[in-house]
Design a protein around this motif. Structure first.
Motif, PDB file in Angstrom:
ATOM      1  N   ASN A 197      24.550  28.643 106.348  1.00 26.80           N
ATOM      2  CA  ASN A 197      24.078  28.671 104.973  1.00 26.80           C
ATOM      3  C   ASN A 197      23.879  27.237 104.485  1.00 26.80           C
ATOM      4  OD1 ASN A 197      24.368  31.494 104.949  1.00 26.80           O
ATOM      5  ND2 ASN A 197      26.517  31.321 104.318  1.00 26.80           N
ATOM      6  N   PRO A 198      23.007  27.025 103.494  1.00 30.59           N
ATOM      7  CA  PRO A 198      22.804  25.652 103.005  1.00 30.59           C
ATOM      8  C   PRO A 198      23.935  25.170 102.095  1.00 30.59           C
ATOM      9  CG  PRO A 198      21.370  27.178 101.837  1.00 30.59           C
ATOM     10  CD  PRO A 198      22.055  27.969 102.906  1.00 30.59           C
ATOM     11  N   THR A 199      24.729  26.090 101.527  1.00 34.14           N
ATOM     12  CA  THR A 199      25.817  25.730 100.624  1.00 34.14           C
ATOM     13  C   THR A 199      27.011  26.644 100.901  1.00 34.14           C
ATOM     14  OG1 THR A 199      25.053  27.261  98.910  1.00 34.14           O
ATOM     15  CG2 THR A 199      24.202  25.004  98.823  1.00 34.14           C
ATOM     16  N   PRO A 200      28.205  26.308 100.403  1.00 34.97           N
ATOM     17  CA  PRO A 200      29.381  27.156 100.657  1.00 34.97           C
ATOM     18  C   PRO A 200      29.237  28.578 100.135  1.00 34.97           C
ATOM     19  CG  PRO A 200      30.058  24.999  99.857  1.00 34.97           C
ATOM     20  CD  PRO A 200      28.572  25.051  99.726  1.00 34.97           C
ATOM     21  N   ASP A 201      28.552  28.781  98.998  1.00 36.08           N
ATOM     22  CA  ASP A 201      28.405  30.134  98.466  1.00 36.08           C
ATOM     23  C   ASP A 201      27.162  30.837  98.988  1.00 36.08           C
ATOM     24  OD1 ASP A 201      26.449  28.778  97.097  1.00 36.08           O
ATOM     25  OD2 ASP A 201      27.365  28.999  95.111  1.00 36.08           O
ATOM     26  N   GLY A 202      26.422  30.212  99.893  1.00 33.73           N
ATOM     27  CA  GLY A 202      25.284  30.842 100.534  1.00 33.73           C
ATOM     28  C   GLY A 202      23.975  30.695  99.805  1.00 33.73           C
ATOM     29  N   LYS A 203      23.988  30.176  98.591  1.00 29.90           N
ATOM     30  CA  LYS A 203      22.760  30.039  97.820  1.00 29.90           C
ATOM     31  C   LYS A 203      22.043  28.743  98.168  1.00 29.90           C
ATOM     32  CE  LYS A 203      24.746  32.628  93.934  1.00 29.90           C
ATOM     33  NZ  LYS A 203      25.101  32.609  92.497  1.00 29.90           N
ATOM     34  N   THR A 204      20.809  28.633  97.721  1.00 33.81           N
ATOM     35  CA  THR A 204      20.079  27.382  97.910  1.00 33.81           C
ATOM     36  C   THR A 204      20.732  26.308  97.046  1.00 33.81           C
ATOM     37  OG1 THR A 204      18.526  27.929  96.140  1.00 33.81           O
ATOM     38  CG2 THR A 204      17.933  28.614  98.382  1.00 33.81           C
ATOM     39  N   PRO A 205      20.572  25.016  97.384  1.00 31.73           N
ATOM     40  CA  PRO A 205      21.211  23.955  96.595  1.00 31.73           C
ATOM     41  C   PRO A 205      20.859  24.001  95.114  1.00 31.73           C
ATOM     42  CG  PRO A 205      20.445  23.087  98.671  1.00 31.73           C
ATOM     43  CD  PRO A 205      19.936  24.495  98.594  1.00 31.73           C
ATOM     44  N   SER A 206      19.632  24.404  94.790  1.00 37.07           N
ATOM     45  CA  SER A 206      19.222  24.428  93.381  1.00 37.07           C
ATOM     46  C   SER A 206      19.869  25.573  92.608  1.00 37.07           C
ATOM     47  CB  SER A 206      17.703  24.542  93.288  1.00 37.07           C
ATOM     48  OG  SER A 206      17.254  25.734  93.914  1.00 37.07           O
ATOM     49  N   GLU A 207      20.279  26.645  93.297  1.00 33.39           N
ATOM     50  CA  GLU A 207      20.867  27.805  92.641  1.00 33.39           C
ATOM     51  C   GLU A 207      22.378  27.886  92.826  1.00 33.39           C
ATOM     52  OE1 GLU A 207      18.822  30.947  94.581  1.00 33.39           O
ATOM     53  OE2 GLU A 207      17.008  30.780  93.344  1.00 33.39           O
ATOM     54  N   SER A 208      22.949  27.033  93.639  1.00 32.05           N
ATOM     55  CA  SER A 208      24.356  27.129  93.992  1.00 32.05           C
ATOM     56  C   SER A 208      25.266  26.776  92.826  1.00 32.05           C
ATOM     57  CB  SER A 208      24.654  26.201  95.177  1.00 32.05           C
ATOM     58  OG  SER A 208      26.029  26.210  95.471  1.00 32.05           O
ATOM     59  N   ASN A 209      26.423  27.463  92.761  1.00 30.77           N
ATOM     60  CA  ASN A 209      27.449  27.149  91.773  1.00 30.77           C
ATOM     61  C   ASN A 209      28.417  26.089  92.288  1.00 30.77           C
ATOM     62  OD1 ASN A 209      26.498  29.119  89.923  1.00 30.77           O
ATOM     63  ND2 ASN A 209      27.585  30.731  91.066  1.00 30.77           N
ATOM     64  N   SER A 210      28.250  25.677  93.532  1.00 28.47           N
ATOM     65  CA  SER A 210      29.117  24.649  94.116  1.00 28.47           C
ATOM     66  C   SER A 210      28.722  23.273  93.602  1.00 28.47           C
ATOM     67  CB  SER A 210      29.022  24.682  95.638  1.00 28.47           C
ATOM     68  OG  SER A 210      29.347  25.956  96.144  1.00 28.47           O
ATOM     69  N   THR A 211      29.696  22.398  93.506  1.00 32.31           N
ATOM     70  CA  THR A 211      29.416  21.028  93.073  1.00 32.31           C
ATOM     71  C   THR A 211      28.784  20.254  94.224  1.00 32.31           C
ATOM     72  OG1 THR A 211      31.566  20.207  93.801  1.00 32.31           O
ATOM     73  CG2 THR A 211      31.440  21.135  91.576  1.00 32.31           C
ATOM     74  N   PRO A 212      28.081  19.174  93.919  1.00 36.99           N
ATOM     75  CA  PRO A 212      27.501  18.360  95.000  1.00 36.99           C
ATOM     76  C   PRO A 212      28.543  17.903  96.017  1.00 36.99           C
ATOM     77  CG  PRO A 212      26.558  17.727  92.892  1.00 36.99           C
ATOM     78  CD  PRO A 212      27.655  18.710  92.585  1.00 36.99           C
ATOM     79  N   ARG A 213      29.739  17.612  95.547  1.00 38.48           N
ATOM     80  CA  ARG A 213      30.781  17.173  96.484  1.00 38.48           C
ATOM     81  C   ARG A 213      31.188  18.314  97.418  1.00 38.48           C
ATOM     82  NH1 ARG A 213      34.032  12.880  96.808  1.00 38.48           N
ATOM     83  NH2 ARG A 213      36.019  13.099  97.918  1.00 38.48           N
ATOM     84  N   GLU A 214      31.308  19.536  96.858  1.00 39.78           N
ATOM     85  CA  GLU A 214      31.662  20.690  97.689  1.00 39.78           C
ATOM     86  C   GLU A 214      30.590  20.976  98.727  1.00 39.78           C
ATOM     87  OE1 GLU A 214      34.366  23.309  94.532  1.00 39.78           O
ATOM     88  OE2 GLU A 214      32.173  23.567  94.620  1.00 39.78           O
ATOM     89  N   ILE A 215      29.329  20.839  98.298  1.00 39.89           N
ATOM     90  CA  ILE A 215      28.232  21.050  99.246  1.00 39.89           C
ATOM     91  C   ILE A 215      28.269  19.992 100.335  1.00 39.89           C
ATOM     92  CG2 ILE A 215      25.717  21.068  99.504  1.00 39.89           C
ATOM     93  CD1 ILE A 215      25.530  22.195  96.685  1.00 39.89           C
ATOM     94  N   GLN A 216      28.529  18.735  99.938  1.00 35.88           N
ATOM     95  CA  GLN A 216      28.567  17.650 100.918  1.00 35.88           C
ATOM     96  C   GLN A 216      29.716  17.844 101.902  1.00 35.88           C
ATOM     97  OE1 GLN A 216      26.160  15.368 100.964  1.00 35.88           O
ATOM     98  NE2 GLN A 216      26.961  14.518 102.858  1.00 35.88           N
ATOM     99  N   ASN A 217      30.870  18.279 101.409  1.00 35.72           N
ATOM    100  CA  ASN A 217      32.008  18.523 102.306  1.00 35.72           C
ATOM    101  C   ASN A 217      31.713  19.668 103.265  1.00 35.72           C
ATOM    102  OD1 ASN A 217      33.478  16.484 101.096  1.00 35.72           O
ATOM    103  ND2 ASN A 217      34.553  17.869  99.681  1.00 35.72           N
ATOM    104  N   TYR A 218      31.026  20.684 102.773  1.00 30.61           N
ATOM    105  CA  TYR A 218      30.675  21.840 103.606  1.00 30.61           C
ATOM    106  C   TYR A 218      29.740  21.424 104.734  1.00 30.61           C
ATOM    107  CZ  TYR A 218      28.446  26.329 104.793  1.00 30.61           C
ATOM    108  OH  TYR A 218      27.936  27.416 105.445  1.00 30.61           O
ATOM    109  N   LEU A 219      28.696  20.679 104.377  1.00 31.03           N
ATOM    110  CA  LEU A 219      27.740  20.240 105.391  1.00 31.03           C
ATOM    111  C   LEU A 219      28.343  19.187 106.308  1.00 31.03           C
ATOM    112  CD1 LEU A 219      24.559  19.967 103.127  1.00 31.03           C
ATOM    113  CD2 LEU A 219      25.198  21.840 104.640  1.00 31.03           C
ATOM    114  N   GLY A 220      29.303  18.424 105.788  1.00 31.01           N
ATOM    115  CA  GLY A 220      29.910  17.364 106.575  1.00 31.01           C
ATOM    116  C   GLY A 220      30.807  17.864 107.688  1.00 31.01           C
ATOM    117  N   ARG A 221      31.052  19.190 107.743  1.00 26.83           N
ATOM    118  CA  ARG A 221      31.836  19.732 108.847  1.00 26.83           C
ATOM    119  C   ARG A 221      31.086  19.627 110.170  1.00 26.83           C
ATOM    120  NH1 ARG A 221      33.819  25.431 106.023  1.00 26.83           N
ATOM    121  NH2 ARG A 221      34.780  24.499 104.164  1.00 26.83           N
TER     122      ARG A 221
END
Length: 506
Positions: A350-374
């Motif tokens: 998924n592109p974000t932790p909650d599965g939504k696109t970055p523009s629609e996600s409820n995750s913070t930029p830091r959470e998205i970055q940590n998710y992708l950084g795995r």
């Protein structure tokens, strides 16, 4: 009296000849087994002695010594039961024969004397042929697997009594014969078809390129866009296994005990999809006595890792060397073993932790970055094609037309693979396995195309490994277009498959 028969021990995906010697003589009535046996081999004394009694044979009095040579090689598993039992009968003169040296004996015994199916018969059969044996005595359930080895007389056995009668010459047994070409012809085609996937034509194009060149692939998109469905249908457009590839794959699956009863060969490319909770040993292979992991079981096939960031980072990092070398080496106290692992990696996430696109996600930029950084940069660099899988529009889902069938796409893939085989003088090497000298020889570009690639490298800040991957993918795209040279169209399409990670990961 002393007797000797031939058996074999598994060592990784290979096997090693073993001589089983049995001496029956005077002395205190006891049975001794030597030759570095493990617990399963030591327990064979009870299985064999009971099987002998229940098969109508007697246990000789006195001291019985069983030696498994070479003595410095650890012997594992119940596969020595049959050899020990027959050597015991010969040493006690209950079976008289002069042709035991012609055969290699392998099989597990039930207490009733029935011969049970074992693991790893194909590598053992190859060893029997290389050692110059006339044939192989095996459980009936393994006979088809052993019979694919040409020049070997495979004798299927149902019981210990049947084996003893065969060696004594009182009861001949018809050898099992298998025609490998017939197995491939009878092999059912995969039931999945890409035409079942509505829309996603851009992703299907990426799958075609991946199959044509053997390239690794990652699919990035929200849940429900068809990532898993697409990945599972990649196998339907891959070239069929050659006989040599089938033998290599079957040998690994045989050692792992994954062959079905009476299955002779693995005739379709493997598709392995381990859960994201898999351990390092489960993916790479290992345990106390190293055994093949998922990446080796995917040899000549596809390893699909769904929900890629959910895998432990240490597990993902273990794949870096096998992805480059096509083999994995495992070192343990028991020894060092090398398993083949030439597989296509297909990952989905998924592109974000909650599965939504970055523009629609409820995750913070830091959470998205940590998710992708795995997923580390070095691992991502080893994945040739990064493909975005967008949501499917309603008109595409409601359409009766699913696009080209897998059979049509597969024809183009086969044509591109034939070009690659000719390029390497008949070797089944694909573009993804090209070495640096091959890139210089087969990826020549004009000045305009070189300038395009240079600007892409600078603007996207791509690594040297990414540069090589772009050239390999460009070569595959050119092969699909039946072009000798790389043009700007080929290179620009290949660059397109390297931009997504930079857009998201930065």
């Amino acid at each position: 009296m002393l007797s000797k028969v031939h058996a074999a021990a598994l060592y990784g995906v290979e096997s090693v000849p073993v001589e089983v010697e049995v001496h029956v003589g005077p002395g205190e009535e006891r049975i001794v087994i030597v030759g570095l046996p493990d617990a399963a081999v030591r327990e064979s004394i009870e299985r064999v002695s009971t099987a002998l009694t229940n098969s109508g044979f007697g246990l000789p009095p006195g001291k019985t010594t069983i030696n498994l040579a070479p003595a410095d090689l650890r012997k594992e598993g119940p596969s020595f039961d049959l050899a020990i039992a027959l050597a015991w009968l010969m040493a006690s003169e209950q079976v008289i024969n002069d042709r035991a040296d012609e055969f290699l004996l392998i099989g597990e015994l039930a207490l009733t004397g029935k011969v049970r199916k074992i693991k790893g018969v194909l590598p053992i059969a190859l060893t029997a042929r290389s050692e110059g044996h006339r044939g192989l005595l095996v459980p009936a359930g393994n006979a088809a697997e052993a019979a694919v080895v040409e020049g070997l007389e495979v004798i299927p056995l149902q019981s210990l009594r049947e084996a003893a009668d065969f060696l004594s010459g009182s009861s001949p047994i018809t050898p099992t014969r298998i025609n490998p070409k017939t197995l491939f012809e009878q092999s059912a085609k995969t039931s999945e078809d890409l035409c079942e996937v509505k829309g996603q034509e851009t992703v299907k194009r990426a799958l075609e390129i991946s199959a044509a060149g053997g390239h690794n692939l990652i699919l990035i998109g929200p849940p429900g866009t068809g990532k898993s469905m697409l990945a599972k249908r990649l196998r339907s457009i891959l070239p069929p296994l050659t006989l040599d590839e089938s033998l290599e794959t079957t040998r690994i699956h045989s050692v792992a005990g994954l062959l079905e009863p009476n299955q002779a060969l693995v005739t379709q490319r493997p598709f392995r999809s381990p859960h994201h909770t898999a351990s390092d040993a489960g993916l790479l292979g290992g345990n106390v006595r190293p055994s093949p992991g998922e990446i080796s079981l995917s040899h000549h096939g596809v390893l699909f890792l769904d929900e890629l960031p959910e895998f432990r980072r240490s597990v993902l990092e273990t794949m870096r060397q096998p992805l480059e070398d096509g083999r994995v080496t495992i070192s343990r106290a028991a020894g060092t073993m090398t398993f083949p692992s030439e597989f296509m990696l297909v990952a989905a996430m998924n592109p974000t932790p909650d599965g939504k696109t970055p523009s629609e996600s409820n995750s913070t930029p830091r959470e998205i970055q940590n998710y992708l950084g795995r997923i580390s940069g070095p691992l991502l660099d080893r994945i040739d094609l990064h493909v975005e899988v967008p949501p499917v529009e309603f008109r595409e889902m409601n359409s009766a037309n699913g696009g080209e069938t897998s059979a049509v796409i597969r024809e183009r893939v086969l044509k591109a693979r034939r070009i690659q085989n000719l390029r390497w003088n008949g070797s089944p090497t694909c573009n993804a396995r090209m070495q640096p000298r091959d890139l210089q020889a087969w990826c020549a570009m004009d000045d305009t195309t070189q300038d395009l690639l240079r600007r892409a490298m600078e603007e996207l800040e791509l690594s040297a490994r990414a540069y090589d991957r772009i050239l390999k993918v460009s070569r595959t795209i050119a092969d699909l277009a039946d072009s000798q040279t790389l043009t700007t169209e080929h290179v620009s399409e290949a660059i397109q498959y390297r931009t997504l990670d930079r857009q998201i990961w930065t």
